[in-house]
Design a protein around this motif. Structure first.
Motif, mmCIF file in Angstrom:
data_model
loop_
_atom_site.group_PDB
_atom_site.id
_atom_site.type_symbol
_atom_site.label_atom_id
_atom_site.label_comp_id
_atom_site.label_asym_id
_atom_site.label_seq_id
_atom_site.Cartn_x
_atom_site.Cartn_y
_atom_site.Cartn_z
ATOM 1 N N GLY A 1 69.944 -13.440 10.079
ATOM 2 C CA GLY A 1 68.554 -13.853 10.253
ATOM 3 C C GLY A 1 68.080 -13.625 11.666
ATOM 4 O O GLY A 1 68.716 -12.896 12.440
ATOM 5 N N ALA A 2 66.970 -14.246 11.992
ATOM 6 C CA ALA A 2 66.360 -14.028 13.301
ATOM 7 C C ALA A 2 65.544 -15.246 13.704
ATOM 8 O O ALA A 2 65.120 -16.040 12.849
ATOM 9 N N THR A 3 65.333 -15.370 15.006
ATOM 10 C CA THR A 3 64.501 -16.457 15.509
ATOM 11 C C THR A 3 63.903 -16.066 16.850
ATOM 12 O O THR A 3 64.186 -14.996 17.395
ATOM 13 N N TRP A 4 63.058 -16.949 17.358
ATOM 14 C CA TRP A 4 62.368 -16.760 18.623
ATOM 15 C C TRP A 4 62.845 -17.811 19.640
ATOM 16 O O TRP A 4 63.339 -18.873 19.258
ATOM 17 N N LYS A 5 62.617 -17.536 20.905
ATOM 18 C CA LYS A 5 62.985 -18.511 21.941
ATOM 19 C C LYS A 5 62.261 -19.833 21.710
ATOM 20 O O LYS A 5 62.852 -20.907 21.857
ATOM 21 N N ARG A 6 60.979 -19.768 21.344
ATOM 22 C CA ARG A 6 60.215 -21.012 21.180
ATOM 23 C C ARG A 6 60.840 -21.899 20.109
ATOM 24 O O ARG A 6 60.788 -23.131 20.206
ATOM 25 N N ALA A 7 61.456 -21.285 19.076
ATOM 26 C CA ALA A 7 62.111 -22.065 18.022
ATOM 27 C C ALA A 7 63.519 -22.472 18.446
ATOM 28 O O ALA A 7 63.931 -23.618 18.231
ATOM 29 N N TRP A 8 64.259 -21.542 19.053
ATOM 30 C CA TRP A 8 65.628 -21.854 19.462
ATOM 31 C C TRP A 8 65.655 -22.949 20.528
ATOM 32 O O TRP A 8 66.644 -23.674 20.669
ATOM 33 N N ASP A 9 64.574 -23.097 21.264
ATOM 34 C CA ASP A 9 64.481 -24.188 22.239
ATOM 35 C C ASP A 9 64.585 -25.557 21.563
ATOM 36 O O ASP A 9 64.861 -26.563 22.220
ATOM 37 N N LEU A 10 64.339 -25.598 20.245
ATOM 38 C CA LEU A 10 64.487 -26.845 19.494
ATOM 39 C C LEU A 10 65.949 -27.201 19.263
ATOM 40 O O LEU A 10 66.261 -28.350 18.924
ATOM 41 N N PHE A 11 66.844 -26.213 19.402
ATOM 42 C CA PHE A 11 68.248 -26.441 19.061
ATOM 43 C C PHE A 11 68.841 -27.563 19.906
ATOM 44 O O PHE A 11 68.786 -27.537 21.132
ATOM 45 N N ASP A 12 69.418 -28.526 19.233
ATOM 46 C CA ASP A 12 70.021 -29.693 19.882
ATOM 47 C C ASP A 12 71.492 -29.751 19.490
ATOM 48 O O ASP A 12 71.834 -30.150 18.380
ATOM 49 N N GLY A 13 72.350 -29.320 20.395
ATOM 50 C CA GLY A 13 73.774 -29.297 20.104
ATOM 51 C C GLY A 13 74.366 -30.663 19.863
ATOM 52 O O GLY A 13 75.424 -30.784 19.223
ATOM 53 N N ARG A 14 73.713 -31.702 20.335
ATOM 54 C CA ARG A 14 74.196 -33.072 20.133
ATOM 55 C C ARG A 14 73.689 -33.664 18.818
ATOM 56 O O ARG A 14 74.103 -34.763 18.435
ATOM 57 N N ALA A 15 72.764 -32.958 18.167
ATOM 58 C CA ALA A 15 72.175 -33.443 16.905
ATOM 59 C C ALA A 15 71.629 -34.858 17.064
ATOM 60 O O ALA A 15 71.870 -35.750 16.247
ATOM 61 N N SER A 16 70.870 -35.050 18.114
ATOM 62 C CA SER A 16 70.333 -36.379 18.423
ATOM 63 C C SER A 16 69.547 -36.938 17.248
ATOM 64 O O SER A 16 68.757 -36.232 16.613
ATOM 65 N N GLY A 17 69.781 -38.213 16.954
ATOM 66 C CA GLY A 17 69.038 -38.900 15.908
ATOM 67 C C GLY A 17 69.529 -38.671 14.505
ATOM 68 O O GLY A 17 68.925 -39.171 13.545
ATOM 69 N N TRP A 18 70.646 -37.954 14.351
ATOM 70 C CA TRP A 18 71.115 -37.642 13.003
ATOM 71 C C TRP A 18 71.465 -38.895 12.213
ATOM 72 O O TRP A 18 71.416 -38.883 10.975
ATOM 73 N N GLU A 19 71.768 -39.982 12.911
ATOM 74 C CA GLU A 19 72.148 -41.220 12.229
ATOM 75 C C GLU A 19 71.033 -41.755 11.334
ATOM 76 O O GLU A 19 71.294 -42.520 10.400
ATOM 77 N N ALA A 20 69.798 -41.342 11.604
ATOM 78 C CA ALA A 20 68.679 -41.796 10.778
ATOM 79 C C ALA A 20 68.859 -41.389 9.324
ATOM 80 O O ALA A 20 68.409 -42.087 8.405
ATOM 81 N N VAL A 21 69.538 -40.256 9.090
ATOM 82 C CA VAL A 21 69.746 -39.785 7.728
ATOM 83 C C VAL A 21 70.659 -40.750 6.963
ATOM 84 O O VAL A 21 70.519 -40.928 5.749
ATOM 85 N N ARG A 22 71.583 -41.366 7.672
ATOM 86 C CA ARG A 22 72.515 -42.285 7.039
ATOM 87 C C ARG A 22 71.805 -43.536 6.520
ATOM 88 O O ARG A 22 72.114 -44.034 5.439
ATOM 89 N N GLY A 23 70.853 -44.026 7.289
ATOM 90 C CA GLY A 23 70.225 -45.293 6.933
ATOM 91 C C GLY A 23 68.961 -45.194 6.111
ATOM 92 O O GLY A 23 68.449 -46.215 5.644
ATOM 93 N N ASP A 24 68.434 -44.001 5.921
ATOM 94 C CA ASP A 24 67.166 -43.822 5.224
ATOM 95 C C ASP A 24 67.405 -42.955 3.988
ATOM 96 O O ASP A 24 67.572 -41.741 4.086
ATOM 97 N N GLU A 25 67.409 -43.565 2.813
ATOM 98 C CA GLU A 25 67.737 -42.844 1.590
ATOM 99 C C GLU A 25 66.759 -41.714 1.299
ATOM 100 O O GLU A 25 67.148 -40.626 0.862
ATOM 101 N N GLY A 26 65.487 -41.948 1.555
ATOM 102 C CA GLY A 26 64.487 -40.905 1.306
ATOM 103 C C GLY A 26 64.675 -39.724 2.241
ATOM 104 O O GLY A 26 64.577 -38.564 1.820
#
Length: 292
Positions: free
Chosen positions: A155-180
């Motif tokens: 695939g492919a991407t742009w710098k403006r999108a890759w700047d979103l990449f978060d290697g720490r996956a900050s906030g991922w714990e929200a998925v655990r507590g929110d069923e929706g």
């Protein structure tokens, strides 16, 4: 047309490297595309000869056509890809990503380059995928479409999108507590991305792809997919770092001949009908409901 740089990531599979690079070289526009070949360092003495073999194959085929980035130490697949994509996004503003277990269609580069130009300034579009699941209902479809998840099979991407990449996956714990939220992250129950994220964050796996998906999901980004796949993964033969028990159901039999001139959607929104068909394919591949 502005031809985006290609980042080819190889490691210790000389024959896979040969097949992938030869398929790239048959692509339309290959000769006009800057080529960077990244090769990680060997993990140990047993890997060294295979790594050197893959590097030799790449140099014999690409010669001075490519720039080679060869690491002396082993970074691991995820860190190697993250570093390479970050570098080319920084230097060129966009990048086409290929790993050494993919065969690509002759229209692979054309589709990605056209999409990169068309959606360059569309903040909601985070990625262009070259892969599409073998959904029978897409056989005659000629228009690409948007889906709310990413793909790591070319695939492919742009710098403006890759700047979103978060290697720490900050906030991922929200998925655990929110069923929706968890259900949306799992594509309405079609694939258990949440379990992959848990394994990533516990150190059981090292995946750049699940962290990329989380980064895009968190930002509400979309990926453009072709109606039929432009890549075939040949890595599920025991030679790769990662395996996937359901891959054989999602690879398709052969790389289909993609028709040139795929149309692009005028509206940047999830194609709900296509999304439903993809989810159905994923569920069928796994043969059982996903755990919450």
């Amino acid at each position: 047309m502005h031809y985006s740089p290609i980042a080819l990531f190889i490691y210790n599979r000389p024959e896979h490297t040969r097949r992938t690079l030869e398929s790239l070289m048959r692509c339309d526009h290959f000769s006009l595309s800057p080529l960077y070949i990244f090769c990680d360092g060997a993990k140990d003495a047993n890997d060294k000869s295979r790594v050197e073999g893959a590097r030799a194959v790449a140099r014999s085929l690409a010669g001075s056509r490519a720039e080679y980035v060869e690491s002396g130490a082993n970074q691991g697949l995820a860190d190697s890809i993250i570093a390479g994509v970050s570098r080319l996004c920084r230097d060129h503003g966009r990048v086409i990503v290929v790993e050494d277990d993919l065969l690509v269609s002759g229209h692979f580069l054309g589709f990605l380059n056209e999409a990169l130009i068309r959606y360059e300034n569309e903040a909601k579009v985070a990625q262009v995928s070259a892969y599409m699941f073998p959904v029978e209902g897409f056989a005659q479809r000629t228009e690409a479409f948007f889906l709310p998840f990413t793909s790591s099979w070319g695939g492919a991407t742009w710098k403006r999108a890759w700047d979103l990449f978060d290697g720490r996956a900050s906030g991922w714990e929200a998925v655990r507590g929110d069923e929706g939220l968890r259900r949306r992250f799992n594509l309405e129950g079609a694939y258990d991305y949440y379990s992959l994220m848990k394994r990533q964050m516990s150190g059981a796996i090292d995946s750049w792809a699940i962290r990329w998906y989380w980064s895009v999901f968190r930002a509400g980004g979309l990926t453009l997919f072709p109606p039929r796949t432009l890549v075939r993964n040949i890595g599920f033969d025991g030679s790769g770092t990662h395996g996937w028990r359901s891959a054989k159901y999602l690879l398709g039999e052969e790389l289909p001949e993609q028709r040139a001139g795929v149309r692009f959607p005028g509206t940047i929104a999830v194609d709900e009908e296509a999304f439903a068909q993809v989810r159905q394919k994923l569920r069928a591949a796994h043969h059982r409901p996903l755990h919450r």
